[in-house]
Design a protein around this motif. Structure first.
Motif, PDB file in Angstrom:
ATOM      1  N   GLU A 145       0.941  -1.120   0.382  1.00 19.21           N
ATOM      2  CA  GLU A 145       0.043  -0.182  -0.155  1.00 19.21           C
ATOM      3  C   GLU A 145       0.815   0.974  -0.271  1.00 19.21           C
ATOM      4  O   GLU A 145       0.169   2.758  -0.417  1.00 19.21           O
ATOM      5  N   ALA A 146       2.333   1.104   0.719  1.00 19.35           N
ATOM      6  CA  ALA A 146       2.516   2.314   0.660  1.00 19.35           C
ATOM      7  C   ALA A 146       3.516   2.275  -0.166  1.00 19.35           C
ATOM      8  O   ALA A 146       3.923   4.014  -1.014  1.00 19.35           O
ATOM      9  N   TYR A 147       4.123   1.813  -1.114  1.00 22.99           N
ATOM     10  CA  TYR A 147       4.597   1.386  -2.743  1.00 22.99           C
ATOM     11  C   TYR A 147       3.647   2.672  -3.491  1.00 22.99           C
ATOM     12  O   TYR A 147       3.773   3.150  -4.338  1.00 22.99           O
ATOM     13  N   ILE A 148       2.510   1.787  -3.105  1.00 20.99           N
ATOM     14  CA  ILE A 148       1.538   2.711  -4.563  1.00 20.99           C
ATOM     15  C   ILE A 148       1.174   3.692  -4.192  1.00 20.99           C
ATOM     16  O   ILE A 148       0.275   4.407  -5.378  1.00 20.99           O
ATOM     17  N   TYR A 149       0.986   3.890  -3.065  1.00 19.68           N
ATOM     18  CA  TYR A 149       0.886   5.767  -2.396  1.00 19.68           C
ATOM     19  C   TYR A 149       1.856   5.972  -3.296  1.00 19.68           C
ATOM     20  O   TYR A 149       1.981   7.586  -3.863  1.00 19.68           O
ATOM     21  N   TYR A 150       3.071   6.150  -2.912  1.00 25.04           N
ATOM     22  CA  TYR A 150       4.801   6.467  -3.419  1.00 25.04           C
ATOM     23  C   TYR A 150       4.651   6.809  -4.951  1.00 25.04           C
ATOM     24  O   TYR A 150       4.574   7.690  -5.795  1.00 25.04           O
ATOM     25  N   LEU A 151       3.901   5.669  -5.977  1.00 23.43           N
ATOM     26  CA  LEU A 151       3.867   5.241  -6.856  1.00 23.43           C
ATOM     27  C   LEU A 151       2.388   6.715  -7.796  1.00 23.43           C
ATOM     28  O   LEU A 151       2.742   7.169  -8.189  1.00 23.43           O
ATOM     29  N   SER A 152       1.606   6.790  -7.120  1.00 28.84           N
ATOM     30  CA  SER A 152       0.553   7.853  -6.924  1.00 28.84           C
ATOM     31  C   SER A 152       0.810   8.903  -7.415  1.00 28.84           C
ATOM     32  O   SER A 152       0.615   9.798  -8.011  1.00 28.84           O
ATOM     33  N   LEU A 153       1.763   9.356  -6.647  1.00 30.05           N
ATOM     34  CA  LEU A 153       2.402  10.797  -6.596  1.00 30.05           C
ATOM     35  C   LEU A 153       3.737  11.146  -7.829  1.00 30.05           C
ATOM     36  O   LEU A 153       3.442  12.372  -8.400  1.00 30.05           O
ATOM     37  N   PHE A 209     -11.900   1.999   5.684  1.00 31.03           N
ATOM     38  CA  PHE A 209     -10.684   1.355   4.853  1.00 31.03           C
ATOM     39  C   PHE A 209      -9.496   1.930   6.137  1.00 31.03           C
ATOM     40  O   PHE A 209      -8.337   1.828   6.370  1.00 31.03           O
ATOM     41  N   SER A 210     -10.299   1.747   7.458  1.00 35.46           N
ATOM     42  CA  SER A 210      -9.012   1.988   8.920  1.00 35.46           C
ATOM     43  C   SER A 210      -8.111   0.852   8.790  1.00 35.46           C
ATOM     44  O   SER A 210      -7.207   0.862   9.776  1.00 35.46           O
ATOM     45  N   ASP A 211      -8.203  -0.669   8.370  1.00 35.07           N
ATOM     46  CA  ASP A 211      -6.692  -0.964   8.034  1.00 35.07           C
ATOM     47  C   ASP A 211      -6.030  -1.386   6.878  1.00 35.07           C
ATOM     48  O   ASP A 211      -5.231  -2.039   6.766  1.00 35.07           O
ATOM     49  N   THR A 212      -5.525   0.704   6.128  1.00 34.87           N
ATOM     50  CA  THR A 212      -5.128   0.165   5.370  1.00 34.87           C
ATOM     51  C   THR A 212      -4.159   1.233   5.945  1.00 34.87           C
ATOM     52  O   THR A 212      -4.360   2.302   6.946  1.00 34.87           O
ATOM     53  N   TYR A 213      -2.544   0.951   5.407  1.00 35.26           N
ATOM     54  CA  TYR A 213      -1.909   2.513   5.525  1.00 35.26           C
ATOM     55  C   TYR A 213      -2.321   3.510   5.478  1.00 35.26           C
ATOM     56  O   TYR A 213      -1.809   4.783   5.671  1.00 35.26           O
ATOM     57  N   ARG A 254      -9.054   7.494  -2.364  1.00 38.16           N
ATOM     58  CA  ARG A 254      -9.017   8.677  -2.821  1.00 38.16           C
ATOM     59  C   ARG A 254      -9.915   9.516  -3.093  1.00 38.16           C
ATOM     60  O   ARG A 254     -10.137  10.348  -2.894  1.00 38.16           O
ATOM     61  N   ASP A 255     -11.290   8.777  -4.007  1.00 33.43           N
ATOM     62  CA  ASP A 255     -12.069   9.418  -4.507  1.00 33.43           C
ATOM     63  C   ASP A 255     -12.924  10.401  -3.376  1.00 33.43           C
ATOM     64  O   ASP A 255     -13.357  11.473  -3.254  1.00 33.43           O
ATOM     65  N   ILE A 256     -13.291   8.867  -2.476  1.00 33.85           N
ATOM     66  CA  ILE A 256     -14.483   9.308  -1.067  1.00 33.85           C
ATOM     67  C   ILE A 256     -13.036  11.021  -0.440  1.00 33.85           C
ATOM     68  O   ILE A 256     -13.869  11.611   0.630  1.00 33.85           O
ATOM     69  N   TYR A 257     -11.888  10.412   0.068  1.00 36.93           N
ATOM     70  CA  TYR A 257     -11.547  11.127   0.819  1.00 36.93           C
ATOM     71  C   TYR A 257     -11.345  12.969   0.030  1.00 36.93           C
ATOM     72  O   TYR A 257     -10.949  13.929   1.446  1.00 36.93           O
ATOM     73  N   VAL A 258     -10.997  13.043  -0.996  1.00 36.10           N
ATOM     74  CA  VAL A 258     -10.769  14.184  -1.494  1.00 36.10           C
ATOM     75  C   VAL A 258     -12.117  14.596  -1.331  1.00 36.10           C
ATOM     76  O   VAL A 258     -11.864  16.577  -1.388  1.00 36.10           O
ATOM     77  N   LYS A 259     -13.182  14.319  -1.434  1.00 39.88           N
ATOM     78  CA  LYS A 259     -14.610  14.435  -1.541  1.00 39.88           C
ATOM     79  C   LYS A 259     -14.580  15.358   0.075  1.00 39.88           C
ATOM     80  O   LYS A 259     -15.492  16.559   0.325  1.00 39.88           O
ATOM     81  N   ASN A 260     -14.128  14.146   0.837  1.00 35.19           N
ATOM     82  CA  ASN A 260     -14.658  14.725   2.189  1.00 35.19           C
ATOM     83  C   ASN A 260     -13.867  13.657   3.348  1.00 35.19           C
ATOM     84  O   ASN A 260     -13.678  12.457   3.267  1.00 35.19           O
ATOM     85  N   PRO A 261     -12.352  14.497   3.507  1.00 32.64           N
ATOM     86  CA  PRO A 261     -11.575  14.005   4.456  1.00 32.64           C
ATOM     87  C   PRO A 261     -12.424  13.126   5.869  1.00 32.64           C
ATOM     88  O   PRO A 261     -11.609  12.288   6.268  1.00 32.64           O
ATOM     89  N   LYS A 262     -13.362  13.473   5.826  1.00 28.63           N
ATOM     90  CA  LYS A 262     -14.271  13.437   7.050  1.00 28.63           C
ATOM     91  C   LYS A 262     -15.248  11.944   7.422  1.00 28.63           C
ATOM     92  O   LYS A 262     -16.165  11.690   7.807  1.00 28.63           O
ATOM     93  N   ASP A 263     -15.223  11.690   6.127  1.00 29.44           N
ATOM     94  CA  ASP A 263     -16.251  10.587   5.593  1.00 29.44           C
ATOM     95  C   ASP A 263     -16.227   9.479   6.092  1.00 29.44           C
ATOM     96  O   ASP A 263     -15.329   8.502   6.659  1.00 29.44           O
ATOM     97  N   ALA A 264     -17.031   9.084   7.118  1.00 27.17           N
ATOM     98  CA  ALA A 264     -17.445   7.845   8.047  1.00 27.17           C
ATOM     99  C   ALA A 264     -16.474   7.130   7.134  1.00 27.17           C
ATOM    100  O   ALA A 264     -16.448   5.675   7.923  1.00 27.17           O
ATOM    101  N   ARG A 265     -17.206   6.483   5.765  1.00 24.81           N
ATOM    102  CA  ARG A 265     -16.835   5.735   5.271  1.00 24.81           C
ATOM    103  C   ARG A 265     -15.270   5.412   5.204  1.00 24.81           C
ATOM    104  O   ARG A 265     -14.787   3.837   4.629  1.00 24.81           O
ATOM    105  N   LEU A 266     -14.383   6.247   5.139  1.00 22.65           N
ATOM    106  CA  LEU A 266     -12.911   6.017   5.373  1.00 22.65           C
ATOM    107  C   LEU A 266     -12.796   4.925   6.664  1.00 22.65           C
ATOM    108  O   LEU A 266     -11.522   3.792   6.200  1.00 22.65           O
ATOM    109  N   SER A 267     -13.340   5.409   7.897  1.00 28.63           N
ATOM    110  CA  SER A 267     -13.469   4.871   8.835  1.00 28.63           C
ATOM    111  C   SER A 267     -13.661   3.227   9.052  1.00 28.63           C
ATOM    112  O   SER A 267     -13.019   1.992   9.208  1.00 28.63           O
ATOM    113  N   LYS A 268     -14.653   3.161   8.077  1.00 23.48           N
ATOM    114  CA  LYS A 268     -15.392   2.120   7.925  1.00 23.48           C
ATOM    115  C   LYS A 268     -14.856   0.589   7.295  1.00 23.48           C
ATOM    116  O   LYS A 268     -14.499  -0.322   7.133  1.00 23.48           O
TER     117      LYS A 268
END
Length: 307
Positions: free
Chosen positions: A246-254, A296-300, A280-294
């Motif tokens: 996940e960290a490597y994919i994030y690095y490549l995305s940048l 993606f909480s197990d992700t880097y 990313r799509d959810i985070y860009v729209k709303n960094p506080k979106d509850a779906r992120l925790s629900k």
């Protein structure tokens, strides 16, 4: 209210002691089971949890299944507190920093509130001196342990080896002796990543040291150094663990989105890429979106961007 407070504090201390007890017995899977039942209640418990993940070769795969609090949950800065000193001594011992493990055992014993000698610390001091070949010092510590109720048998066995001036036949001690760095160096509490790198360079089969180096970079949100260090330990893995991928994919995305979107990526990588795009799509729209925790909480990515 007083009764409730006392009961709550008793359960809190009981949980901490269970983590410590399982670590002393090196019962790593019991620590993982305990963490699934009851999340770590303090810094020492989290240190033991991450050590257990490392010892079961699942640190890179499962570390973000549990709530992390930065590098303090991996290798805590030194403080004069018995629980932290004991946890650090165990971590350093398993990694192969034998001198540092011995020092933390000394510090942990001096931090005992009633100024009593900690049998747990004395046991560690005996072990580290056996590994270093300081058999006469080990005999002194094992003689103390021989007069205790619960450590008597282990002391008897240790004394036999110490008097023979050999650790041959004790696989754990032999393994730890191989991990001892041949070159003298100053151990820096503030540069654990550098210390882990030096330790791994001295023995490139020390997978726990490399896992800790990678985890240190990720918990420190230092993706650049993670990508720099990752290739030197590639021979230790048949498949890149989840958090590392996940960290490597994030690095490549940048830095190299074209490569990230290349069609020749494997199916598993593509699943990771698709999941990151949803995050990313959810985070860009709303960094506080509850779906992120629900979802993606197990992700880097969740640890990196939302904690």
């Amino acid at each position: 209210g007083v009764v409730a407070f006392v009961v709550n504090m008793s359960m809190y201390n009981e949980g901490n002691m269970r983590y410590c007890s399982y670590a002393r017995k090196q019962n790593w899977r019991e620590i993982l089971r305990l963490a699934d039942e009851m999340s770590p209640t303090n810094r020492a418990s989290l240190i033991y949890l991450n050590l257990s993940l490392g010892k079961t070769n699942t640190l890179g795969e499962n570390m973000f299944r549990y709530q992390q609090y930065g590098i303090d949950g991996l290798v805590h800065p030194f403080i004069m507190e018995t629980n932290i000193c004991l946890a650090l001594s165990d971590v350093y011992y398993q990694l192969g920093f034998i001198n540092s493990s011995e020092r933390m055992a000394f510090e942990g014993m001096k931090a005992v509130s009633d100024y009593q000698e900690s049998v747990r610390c004395v046991e560690r001091l005996a072990e580290t001196n056996m590994i270093k070949g300081e058999y006469d010092v080990a005999i002194k510590y094992y003689t103390y342990l021989e007069n205790t109720l619960f450590y008597k048998e282990k002391a008897r066995v240790g004394l036999e080896y110490a008097r023979r001036r050999s650790i041959e036949g004790v696989e754990q001690w032999e393994e730890k002796r191989k991990c001892i760095m041949k070159d003298n160096f100053f151990f820096s509490e503030n540069e654990h990543d550098m210390m882990l790198g030096l330790l791994f360079q001295s023995n490139q089969q020390n997978k726990l040291a490399f896992d800790y180096l990678m985890a240190y970079c990720l918990l420190n949100r230092d993706v650049e150094h993670y990508v720099e260090y990752a290739p030197i330990g590639g021979h230790l893995y048949t498949t890149m663990p989840k958090a590392f991928r996940e960290a490597y994919i994030y690095y490549l995305s940048l830095h190299n989105p074209q490569r990230l979107m290349n069609n020749n990526m494997g199916a598993l990588d593509r699943n990771y890429v698709n999941r990151m795009q949803r995050f990313r799509d959810i985070y860009v729209k709303n960094p506080k979106d509850a779906r992120l925790s629900k979802d993606f909480s197990d992700t880097y990515w969740y640890y990196l961007l939302t904690e």
